[in-house]
Enzyme design. Structure first.
Site, PDB file in Angstrom:
ATOM      1  N   GLU A 171      -9.381  -1.962   3.345  1.00 42.10           N
ATOM      2  CA  GLU A 171      -9.138  -1.614   4.569  1.00 42.10           C
ATOM      3  C   GLU A 171     -10.490  -0.840   4.925  1.00 42.10           C
ATOM      4  OE1 GLU A 171      -5.568   0.592   5.065  1.00 42.10           O
ATOM      5  OE2 GLU A 171      -4.397  -1.273   5.155  1.00 42.10           O
ATOM      6  N   ASP A 187       0.831  -1.228  -0.007  1.00 46.47           N
ATOM      7  CA  ASP A 187       0.197  -0.148  -0.118  1.00 46.47           C
ATOM      8  C   ASP A 187       0.942   1.221  -0.349  1.00 46.47           C
ATOM      9  OD1 ASP A 187      -2.159  -1.640   0.065  1.00 46.47           O
ATOM     10  OD2 ASP A 187      -2.447  -1.711   2.428  1.00 46.47           O
TER      11      ASP A 187
END
Length: 282
Positions: A172, A56
């Site tokens: 997420e 990420d």
């Protein structure tokens, strides 16, 4: 998977703005353009992002570096600060250094958050703050670590007319798997609307090595369980989470887990509530 759950699935996909179609090249270009335009229109001059060594931050970091380079080509004063924010010595420091090699940031700053975090713990104990047990203390202090990292990033941003980038993405956001006012605190989220596999595909398109693209995701905040995989914490796989966000059928067990996390983390995705804020619906 019942019609009822399919309806909820569609609502969540819409709320998290997950597009039905995906092309890694187009998504990379879109996000680089977004980062370049936002910085120039804001009048700010830098981006700041903590680099952990995971896919990420590697993806967001490379997008940011390419964006500031594009801004400089147009005569705008722009730079990218990549920050290393270890708690003492990071166990996968080699991955973090590999990520920096891929990102090629303008500046790298390293701030050890251990003294500040440990100082906060001593202050809490001095105030007779009581934890339930050692595991509870470890969990709470894991969130403190995340918030100390954001303090450092905003300090650098404040010193360099900067904006802080967050790495939150669809998977997420769905699971609420971030620390409120920690890694969830930021000025903009260039990975928004991507699920985990699509983040990997953008990272791969940008030229990251396979060991970065396919690294097992970990939060690595708790000292008692360092390097604990996200999927172990969830109890389901990112593949199931990603399938859910792409409108595919998944097991009843995976649906139950996802909805538990999603419904329990509404407060993380919302602005601070007021006396006029409707109560959340369970």
């Amino acid at each position: 998977m019942s019609d009822h759950y399919e309806s909820i699935q569609r609502e969540i996909i819409q709320a998290l703005e997950i597009p039905a179609e995906f092309d890694a090249e187009q998504e990379a270009a879109l996000r680089i353009q977004f980062l370049k335009n936002y910085l120039m229109q804001s009048g700010m001059e830098s981006y700041v992002l903590g680099i952990s060594g995971g896919v990420d931050s590697s993806t967001a970091g490379r997008l940011a570096q390419l964006a500031v380079e594009e801004a400089r080509k147009e005569g705008y004063n722009a730079q990218f600060f990549a920050m290393r924010l270890p708690y003492g010595v990071q166990r996968d420091e080699e991955d973090a250094q590999r990520a920096l090699e891929f990102i090629k940031p303008d500046k790298v700053l390293t701030v050890n958050i251990k003294p500040a975090t440990d100082g906060m713990l001593e202050g809490l104990k001095g105030a007779e703050m009581a934890f339930r047990d050692e595991a509870h203390q470890d969990f709470v202090m894991g969130n403190v670590k995340a918030r100390q990292r954001m303090i450092a990033q905003y300090a650098v941003a404040g010193a360099h007319k900067g904006l802080v980038i967050g790495t939150d993405h669809g998977a997420e956001a769905l699971m609420g798997f971030y620390t409120k006012f920690g890694d969830g605190a930021c000025d903009l989220t260039p990975l928004h609307g991507l699920n985990k596999r699509r983040v990997r595909m953008v990272c791969e398109y940008l030229g990251a090595p396979d060991n970065l693209v396919h690294k097992v995701p970990t939060a690595d905040l708790e000292s008692l369980s360092p390097g604990k995989p996200d999927e172990e914490a969830f109890g389901i796989s990112y593949a199931e989470i990603d399938d859910f966000l792409e409108g595919k059928k998944i097991s009843d067990h995976a649906i139950e887990v996802i909805l538990k996390y999603y419904n329990g983390s509404h407060h993380k995705r919302a602005l601070p509530v007021t006396p006029y804020t409707p109560l959340p619906q369970s």
